[in-house]
Scaffold this active site. Structure first.
Site, PDB file in Angstrom:
ATOM      1  N   ASP A  36       0.828  -1.215   0.000  1.00 11.86           N
ATOM      2  CA  ASP A  36       0.000   0.000   0.000  1.00 11.86           C
ATOM      3  C   ASP A  36       0.863   1.267   0.000  1.00 11.86           C
ATOM      4  O   ASP A  36       1.973   1.268   0.524  1.00 11.86           O
ATOM      5  CB  ASP A  36      -0.914  -0.019   1.232  1.00 11.86           C
ATOM      6  N   HIS A  43       2.475   3.300  -8.952  1.00  9.36           N
ATOM      7  CA  HIS A  43       2.220   1.876  -9.226  1.00  9.36           C
ATOM      8  C   HIS A  43       3.393   1.260  -9.995  1.00  9.36           C
ATOM      9  O   HIS A  43       3.771   0.115  -9.757  1.00  9.36           O
ATOM     10  CB  HIS A  43       0.918   1.713 -10.014  1.00  9.36           C
ATOM     11  N   LEU A  60      10.225 -20.947  -5.372  1.00 13.30           N
ATOM     12  CA  LEU A  60       9.364 -19.983  -4.671  1.00 13.30           C
ATOM     13  C   LEU A  60       7.977 -20.000  -5.307  1.00 13.30           C
ATOM     14  O   LEU A  60       7.853 -19.919  -6.536  1.00 13.30           O
ATOM     15  CB  LEU A  60       9.971 -18.570  -4.783  1.00 13.30           C
TER      16      LEU A  60
HETATM   17  C1  IPE Z   1      -5.398  -2.616  -0.145  1.00 10.79           C
HETATM   18  O1  IPE Z   1      -5.072  -1.289  -0.325  1.00 10.79           O
HETATM   19  C2  IPE Z   1      -5.338  -3.346  -1.439  1.00 10.79           C
HETATM   20  C3  IPE Z   1      -4.015  -3.426  -2.051  1.00 10.79           C
HETATM   21  C4  IPE Z   1      -2.898  -3.029  -1.533  1.00 10.79           C
HETATM   22  C5  IPE Z   1      -3.981  -4.050  -3.334  1.00 10.79           C
HETATM   23  P1  IPE Z   1      -6.198  -0.169  -0.471  1.00 10.79           P
HETATM   24  O2  IPE Z   1      -5.481   1.110  -0.631  1.00 10.79           O
HETATM   25  O3  IPE Z   1      -7.153  -0.550  -1.520  1.00 10.79           O
HETATM   26  O4  IPE Z   1      -6.918  -0.267   0.934  1.00 10.79           O
HETATM   27  P2  IPE Z   1      -7.813   0.784   1.693  1.00 10.79           P
HETATM   28  O5  IPE Z   1      -8.862   1.266   0.745  1.00 10.79           O
HETATM   29  O6  IPE Z   1      -6.914   1.903   2.110  1.00 10.79           O
HETATM   30  O7  IPE Z   1      -8.361   0.040   2.866  1.00 10.79           O
HETATM   31  C1  IPE Z   2      -1.682   0.223  -3.432  1.00  8.02           C
HETATM   32  O1  IPE Z   2      -1.443   1.582  -3.508  1.00  8.02           O
HETATM   33  C2  IPE Z   2      -1.896  -0.397  -4.778  1.00  8.02           C
HETATM   34  C3  IPE Z   2      -3.298  -0.704  -5.098  1.00  8.02           C
HETATM   35  C4  IPE Z   2      -4.266  -0.679  -4.255  1.00  8.02           C
HETATM   36  C5  IPE Z   2      -3.589  -1.081  -6.465  1.00  8.02           C
HETATM   37  P1  IPE Z   2      -2.633   2.621  -3.475  1.00  8.02           P
HETATM   38  O2  IPE Z   2      -3.060   2.886  -4.881  1.00  8.02           O
HETATM   39  O3  IPE Z   2      -3.698   2.173  -2.563  1.00  8.02           O
HETATM   40  O4  IPE Z   2      -1.904   3.903  -2.900  1.00  8.02           O
HETATM   41  P2  IPE Z   2      -2.480   4.906  -1.836  1.00  8.02           P
HETATM   42  O5  IPE Z   2      -2.944   4.105  -0.669  1.00  8.02           O
HETATM   43  O6  IPE Z   2      -3.598   5.645  -2.499  1.00  8.02           O
HETATM   44  O7  IPE Z   2      -1.328   5.791  -1.506  1.00  8.02           O
HETATM   45 MG    MG Z   3      -4.063   2.429  -0.606  1.00  5.22          MG
END
Ligand code: IPE
Ligand code: IPE
Ligand code: MG
Length: 253
Positions: A33, A50, A144
């Site tokens: 995240d 990303h 792995l």
């Molecule tokens: C969780 O992250 C999903 C992934 C890392 C793929 P999100 O950014 O979607 O989670 P929330 O919305 O903050 O809970």
């Molecule tokens: C996690 O990063 C990746 C996905 C959920 C696809 P985020 O896109 O949630 O990044 P933040 O949380 O908005 O910074």
């Molecule tokens: Mg996020």
């Protein structure tokens, strides 16, 4: 007693060799995240976060292999992430296809088995085909097991498993009297995969966001404020070191 400087260095920067002397977790799961915030903090469009995040994941796979970790499960895209703005979803899909295409040779060379854990019926067929091709080409690999949780939702997974079992029971195909919760696990998307020993979530969020709710009942949790694109090998090794200092009791004494 004098404590050598190398001792302090190893606390902050543990080496692979040093970590290998103690218990290496068999299965590490990561909630990757913070990509969006990483990009925004640099005044870049979110997709750059990303892209950098995909590089971090690549490095993580290599680190896991070097450490002798047997299973890595990475939360790449949640069931709920389908509700993000259309543009971001499209850009992410394009990125997944690109990255899988680019990395497939390396996965094969490094004896990594790729496994998709997700609600396949929600994935557009062309994207699913890319994942399934990678699964097919790596299915005999052993070093792995790399699970990508993509279009994954734990509640949906658990409900589907319960539904499947109810259906089989109605047809007289399973005997519930003789079974315990172990049989339920055969119907989860993670069937055959051991529970994670360690779950890492980056970016300072302290929640699970519908990830592996059943499987992490006794998993050690590690939260860090570091954003996923910055979570390089050094940070991963620190998380392993932290894990090695835990005492896992599983309810016993
Ligand atoms: C969780 O992250 C999903 C992934 C890392 C793929 P999100 O950014 O979607 O989670 P929330 O919305 O903050 O809970
Ligand atoms: C996690 O990063 C990746 C996905 C959920 C696809 P985020 O896109 O949630 O990044 P933040 O949380 O908005 O910074
Ligand atoms: Mg996020």
């Amino acid at each position: 007693m004098l404590i050598s400087t190398s001792f302090f260095k190893s606390c902050k920067n543990p080496s692979i060799e040093e970590l290998k002397k103690y218990g290496i977790p068999k299965h590490v799961a990561v909630i990757m995240d913070g990509n969006g915030r990483w990009a925004t903090s640099k005044k870049l469009p979110r997709i750059f976060g990303h892209k950098k995040g995909a590089e971090t994941l690549r490095e993580t796979v290599i680190t896991c292999k070097d450490l002798g970790i047997k299973y890595l499960t990475a939360y790449a895209f949640s069931n709920e992430n389908w509700q993000r703005p259309r543009q971001e979803v499209l850009e992410l899909m394009k990125l997944f296809v690109e990255v899988l295409g680019r990395e497939l040779e390396g996965l094969i060379r490094n004896d990594v088995k790729l496994n998709l854990i997700g609600l396949r019926e929600l994935i557009p067929s062309d994207i699913l085909a890319v994942f399934e091709n990678a699964e097919e080409k790596t299915k005999h690999n052993k070093t792995l097991v790399f699970n990508i949780a993509f279009s994954y939702g734990s509640r949906q997974e658990i409900f589907q498993a319960a539904k499947k079992m109810a259906f089989l029971y109605r047809e007289g195909l399973i005997d519930l009297e003789k079974s315990d919760h172990n049989i339920f696990e055969d119907y989860l998307l993670t069937a055959g995969i051991p529970y994670p020993d360690l779950l890492i979530r980056t970016s300072g969020e302290y929640r699970l966001s519908n990830f592996l709710l059943w499987q992490i009942a006794y998993t050690e949790l590690y939260f860090t404020k570091v954003l996923w694109p910055d979570f390089g090998r050094k940070h991963f090794l620190l998380a392993i070191k932290d894990y090695q200092q835990r005492q896992r009791r599983f309810g016993k004494l």
